[in-house]
Design an enzyme around this catalytic site. Sequence first.
Site, short mmCIF file in Angstrom:
data_model
loop_
_atom_site.label_atom_id
_atom_site.label_comp_id
_atom_site.label_asym_id
_atom_site.label_seq_id
_atom_site.Cartn_x
_atom_site.Cartn_y
_atom_site.Cartn_z
N ASP A 183 11.70 -30.04 -69.72
CA ASP A 183 11.97 -29.90 -70.89
C ASP A 183 12.41 -28.40 -71.68
OD1 ASP A 183 11.67 -31.41 -73.64
OD2 ASP A 183 9.74 -31.11 -73.88
N CYS A 234 19.98 -51.96 -73.78
CA CYS A 234 18.99 -52.26 -74.94
C CYS A 234 19.87 -53.68 -75.13
CB CYS A 234 18.80 -51.10 -76.04
SG CYS A 234 18.26 -49.98 -75.79
N CYS A 273 5.08 -39.26 -82.55
CA CYS A 273 4.57 -39.85 -83.57
C CYS A 273 5.57 -40.85 -82.52
CB CYS A 273 5.69 -40.21 -84.30
SG CYS A 273 6.15 -41.76 -85.33
N CYS A 299 8.97 -45.48 -82.29
CA CYS A 299 10.08 -46.31 -81.91
C CYS A 299 10.26 -46.57 -80.50
CB CYS A 299 11.60 -45.34 -81.93
SG CYS A 299 11.02 -43.72 -81.00
N CYS A 349 9.26 -51.52 -78.48
CA CYS A 349 10.36 -51.21 -77.24
C CYS A 349 9.43 -52.31 -76.87
CB CYS A 349 10.44 -50.37 -76.63
SG CYS A 349 11.37 -50.50 -75.32
#
Length: 308
Positions: free
Chosen positions: A130, A186, A242, A245, A249
């Site tokens: 990352d 998805c 956060c 989102c 899921c």
Amino acid sequence: MLQAFSIKQAAAGAGFDLCGICRVRNFDAERVFFEEWLERGFDGGLGYLRRNIEKRFSPAQLMPGACSAVVCGVCYKNDTSLGYADGQAAKVASYARSTDYHVSIKEMLYAMASELGLKEAGVGFRAFTDSAPLLEKRLAAEAGLGFIGRNTLLVSPRYGSFLLLGELLLDAPVDVYDRPWEGVGCGECRRCVERCPAGALTAGGLDARRCISRLTIEPRPEDVPVLRERCGASTEGWIFGCDECQSGCPYNRTSPFFANPRFRPLFHPADVTGAQWCAMTQEEFAERFGTTPMARSGLERIKGIVGR
């Protein structure tokens, strides 16, 4: 030639939940999309995203001679990942409740390299997580770990998107490479899009100008009210990162909690009130949160968010 079986055994031994291996290649189509995304201003002023673009889409430029990518994932889902109780005043993204993953994952990757004897075998390698311009989610999909969902995160059918990734680039071939992800993904589900309070998930990708994680982690404390006004977004009680989102899921609803003790939470946000955050000293902050990702944000920035 390195053996895929041995690599995956070493990954499991180091504490990773997932491991896949793919060939290193250029990602030209992804670069076109990314440059269009930058043109829209969706990077939200994050200058590092505009640097080293050539390297970002050509892993071999990050490590000359690299021909194989070992992509590992570890689950960090915990008791706040799917949401907080009503009235929680100061919410923290669940990954930020444990020791900084940059440290943990790098240690795990180097443990893998040691177990495999890469240095002794003369195999060149470089470890990432990352903090370098590496297209790690795309590499993870190439290595069969999952797919990139509408929330722009890697989604594993078993572990959902509460995953942290780490990679080893190698200058040696591997006997068996994994197939890229093939599956439904998805489908028609848009729960992450609908759940985002700021409307940051768009058809053109993540609009970082609106993203609550961006608002709470990247700007200076004095920038927060300006960004809120400009973007039409509030932090909705989030003071660092956060999970909105991700929490809706379906894959995350059925995924397991963390198994690796490195990712056991060190604190619970419910134990610190807004008033306590505002009254906290730097010494107290360092003692309680200094080994977590929250140290990156800093106490003054958190006070700036809590106090508005």
